[in-house]
Design a protein around this motif. Sequence first.
Motif, PDB file in Angstrom:
ATOM      1  N   LYS A  62      94.133  64.887  28.727  1.00  0.00           N
ATOM      2  CA  LYS A  62      95.218  65.271  27.830  1.00  0.00           C
ATOM      3  C   LYS A  62      96.534  65.546  28.573  1.00  0.00           C
ATOM      4  O   LYS A  62      97.591  65.523  27.979  1.00  0.00           O
ATOM      5  CB  LYS A  62      94.835  66.556  27.081  1.00  0.00           C
ATOM      6  N   PRO A  83      99.629  65.136  12.003  1.00  0.00           N
ATOM      7  CA  PRO A  83      99.912  64.200  13.095  1.00  0.00           C
ATOM      8  C   PRO A  83     101.285  63.552  12.926  1.00  0.00           C
ATOM      9  O   PRO A  83     101.406  62.480  12.344  1.00  0.00           O
ATOM     10  CB  PRO A  83      98.792  63.167  12.958  1.00  0.00           C
ATOM     11  N   LEU A  84     102.310  64.213  13.404  1.00  0.00           N
ATOM     12  CA  LEU A  84     103.680  63.751  13.163  1.00  0.00           C
ATOM     13  C   LEU A  84     104.380  63.434  14.488  1.00  0.00           C
ATOM     14  O   LEU A  84     104.241  64.184  15.448  1.00  0.00           O
ATOM     15  CB  LEU A  84     104.469  64.831  12.428  1.00  0.00           C
ATOM     16  N   TYR A  85     105.136  62.346  14.490  1.00  0.00           N
ATOM     17  CA  TYR A  85     105.935  61.991  15.665  1.00  0.00           C
ATOM     18  C   TYR A  85     107.324  62.600  15.488  1.00  0.00           C
ATOM     19  O   TYR A  85     108.113  62.141  14.655  1.00  0.00           O
ATOM     20  CB  TYR A  85     106.031  60.482  15.813  1.00  0.00           C
ATOM     21  N   ASP A  99      87.162  59.653  11.819  1.00  0.00           N
ATOM     22  CA  ASP A  99      87.749  60.036  13.103  1.00  0.00           C
ATOM     23  C   ASP A  99      86.625  60.254  14.109  1.00  0.00           C
ATOM     24  O   ASP A  99      86.787  60.020  15.298  1.00  0.00           O
ATOM     25  CB  ASP A  99      88.572  61.318  12.911  1.00  0.00           C
ATOM     26  N   LEU A 100      85.489  60.699  13.605  1.00  0.00           N
ATOM     27  CA  LEU A 100      84.284  60.880  14.415  1.00  0.00           C
ATOM     28  C   LEU A 100      83.147  60.118  13.758  1.00  0.00           C
ATOM     29  O   LEU A 100      83.182  59.902  12.542  1.00  0.00           O
ATOM     30  CB  LEU A 100      83.878  62.357  14.430  1.00  0.00           C
ATOM     31  N   LEU A 101      82.153  59.773  14.546  1.00  0.00           N
ATOM     32  CA  LEU A 101      80.964  59.143  13.969  1.00  0.00           C
ATOM     33  C   LEU A 101      79.837  60.169  13.921  1.00  0.00           C
ATOM     34  O   LEU A 101      79.729  61.024  14.805  1.00  0.00           O
ATOM     35  CB  LEU A 101      80.555  57.940  14.816  1.00  0.00           C
ATOM     36  N   ASN A 118      93.694  56.932  14.986  1.00  0.00           N
ATOM     37  CA  ASN A 118      92.234  56.894  14.992  1.00  0.00           C
ATOM     38  C   ASN A 118      91.645  56.805  13.582  1.00  0.00           C
ATOM     39  O   ASN A 118      90.518  56.364  13.416  1.00  0.00           O
ATOM     40  CB  ASN A 118      91.719  58.151  15.688  1.00  0.00           C
ATOM     41  N   THR A 148      99.409  66.456  21.541  1.00  0.00           N
ATOM     42  CA  THR A 148     100.136  66.880  20.336  1.00  0.00           C
ATOM     43  C   THR A 148      99.314  66.680  19.058  1.00  0.00           C
ATOM     44  O   THR A 148      99.725  67.116  17.997  1.00  0.00           O
ATOM     45  CB  THR A 148     101.451  66.085  20.192  1.00  0.00           C
ATOM     46  N   GLY A 149      98.174  66.026  19.162  1.00  0.00           N
ATOM     47  CA  GLY A 149      97.307  65.855  17.993  1.00  0.00           C
ATOM     48  C   GLY A 149      97.707  64.693  17.102  1.00  0.00           C
ATOM     49  O   GLY A 149      97.182  64.551  15.998  1.00  0.00           O
ATOM     50  N   THR A 150      98.618  63.839  17.558  1.00  0.00           N
ATOM     51  CA  THR A 150      99.049  62.721  16.725  1.00  0.00           C
ATOM     52  C   THR A 150      98.095  61.526  16.805  1.00  0.00           C
ATOM     53  O   THR A 150      98.158  60.630  15.971  1.00  0.00           O
ATOM     54  CB  THR A 150     100.463  62.233  17.118  1.00  0.00           C
ATOM     55  N   VAL A 181      95.162  61.266  16.025  1.00  0.00           N
ATOM     56  CA  VAL A 181      94.275  61.162  14.854  1.00  0.00           C
ATOM     57  C   VAL A 181      94.856  60.180  13.811  1.00  0.00           C
ATOM     58  O   VAL A 181      94.123  59.544  13.076  1.00  0.00           O
ATOM     59  CB  VAL A 181      94.040  62.566  14.254  1.00  0.00           C
ATOM     60  N   GLU A 191      99.693  61.942  23.069  1.00  0.00           N
ATOM     61  CA  GLU A 191      99.202  61.941  21.679  1.00  0.00           C
ATOM     62  C   GLU A 191      98.013  62.873  21.518  1.00  0.00           C
ATOM     63  O   GLU A 191      97.849  63.516  20.491  1.00  0.00           O
ATOM     64  CB  GLU A 191      98.804  60.521  21.266  1.00  0.00           C
ATOM     65  N   ARG A 241      84.584  57.902  22.569  1.00  0.00           N
ATOM     66  CA  ARG A 241      85.045  59.218  22.087  1.00  0.00           C
ATOM     67  C   ARG A 241      84.567  59.503  20.670  1.00  0.00           C
ATOM     68  O   ARG A 241      84.303  60.642  20.313  1.00  0.00           O
ATOM     69  CB  ARG A 241      86.578  59.270  22.112  1.00  0.00           C
ATOM     70  N   ARG A 242      84.486  58.467  19.850  1.00  0.00           N
ATOM     71  CA  ARG A 242      84.086  58.689  18.456  1.00  0.00           C
ATOM     72  C   ARG A 242      82.646  59.171  18.348  1.00  0.00           C
ATOM     73  O   ARG A 242      82.269  59.825  17.403  1.00  0.00           O
ATOM     74  CB  ARG A 242      84.209  57.396  17.657  1.00  0.00           C
TER      75      ARG A 242
END
Lengths: 241, 335
Positions: A160, B84-86, B50-52, A88, A81-83, A85, A78, A238-239
């Motif tokens: 990753k 963000p696609l599966y 997504d980030l703080l 998250n 591939t950037g999924t 997010v 994930e 991570r955040r």
Amino acid sequence: MTNALLIASRELRGFLRSPLAYVVIAIMLLVDGLLYYGFAIGGQARLSAEVLRDFFYFSSGTTMTTAILLSMRLFAEEKQTGTFVLLNTAPVRDGEIVAGKFLSAFALVGGFALLTIYMPLLIFIHGRVSVGHILVGYLGLLLLGAAATAIGTFGSVLVKSQPVAAVISAVILVVMLVLWMVARETDSPIREFLTGLSLHNLRFRPFMLGQLDLEHCVYYLAVAYFFLLATTKVLEARRWR
Amino acid sequence: MIEVQNLFKYYGERRAVGPLSFSIEKGEIVGLLGLNGAGKTTALRILACDLLPSSGSVVVDGIDVVDQPDEVRRRVGYLPDTPPLYGEMTVHEFLVFAARLRGLSRAEAVQRARDVARSTQIDQVARDPIASLSHGYRQRVGIAQALVHRPRLLLLDEPILGLDPVQIVEMRHLLRSLRGEYTIVLSSHILSEISETCDRILVIREGQIVASGTEAELSEKLLRGVRLECTFAGDLDKARATIESIAGVKAIAESTAMETGDDVHALRVEADQDVRAELVRKLVAQDIDVLALTRGERELESIFIRLAGDKPGAAHAQENTAPARSSDTAKEEGA
């Protein structure tokens, strides 16, 4: 919990629609079968309880390997591939994400363990072993599988790359497996401590013999919980980066 | 809808954003404009939880992103620069999953997935696996997932990235169709694209807002007036004298006419304010036929280079500047 199950079902669907799970499970079943026929049954006459014990011994190795290979993709893929997010930025707790991913991989590890059932059944039909011995052995496999899957989940959240994640997890697993050997070189009370931490030797043997001990069950659950908690903490950290 | 006060974000020792302060009203479409690495993505990621943030205050719809991130997430739809696609899921399955992840019941999620597929015009590929879709469709699915839970705020990071000209026009129409229903913040490094779609532009450079306003306001502030290209048929000297007599005209220069013909000329006019209406009236009164009158083609680029360009001192010409910046180059981290 609903979110965890939602994520688990998506993950499971992802596993079942990709060749990885089929290839890993097929290869591990083949290896397990070969070990069973080559070593567990062996050439000379043996007690069926001994054959069953050896079956669980070999199966513990294939179960741990399966767990590491299946869990390596959980986060690493994930992130690549950037999924990730999507998860998250959804109103889902980090613990639910980790639980969902763990459950999906553990379901497959459980599926793998179930697919080996024909071997104990052959022993049961042709030999003399108790159902309890089989059930306890499988409980041990599932607990060991859960601990190994949690270690694999932790390895996957760190990097990753899936292969690198698998290597990290395998290193952690091997270190935990050989702790009893390290323990032999130390004095009390470190010896008892390291022996108690060792993932297989002292802990899994009773299950191989059909002996159920609550202490060992709690140990495996604690290992799984520890690594899942560590995975959650890595996600939280991570955040802030 | 959004209140950002003195926001800083550091990646290790490196400052990616800050000090950043701005506010966005409900229903606005605002463009974050900046070069690659200016801090746009980091700012959007913080708004999307997504980030703080490292420090500062970010409030979305009255809720602080640090105190109640999940409440903010329920109100925000976010499309990162890579959707963000599966790939193994069908479009419908994916939208239902995204909706349920944001707290909708199964029945609601199915209905919303259908609605949003229709509004983003992906309903004809709803049963196709995402892996089989073209880039344009994937981008639409990305927007659909951001809309599926009816967010109040839509954050789109480079939504036209990698699209072909036809897809860009379609995307522009899609964004315009969302006007009024959502507050939208989109980022881009293409000023013309942002000015086409947005009510207001926030220019970001090295993690700070260096200017804000509409394209016309930025032009007024930075280029100190407007540039016009006037093509006409008639006497060149008379036209020049007529235009010079208009109040506010600062300079006139001959330029290349875009069309050929007897006595056809073109003049480039610089003025303190928009003088188009008066210019046309006066030329026509002098029996000069105005064939074309446009804003200077290079005006947008000039604004962008002045604001976001990385030449030292380039942004100092502006009036609406942020506090002095450090010389650190704030690059964004994609992780």
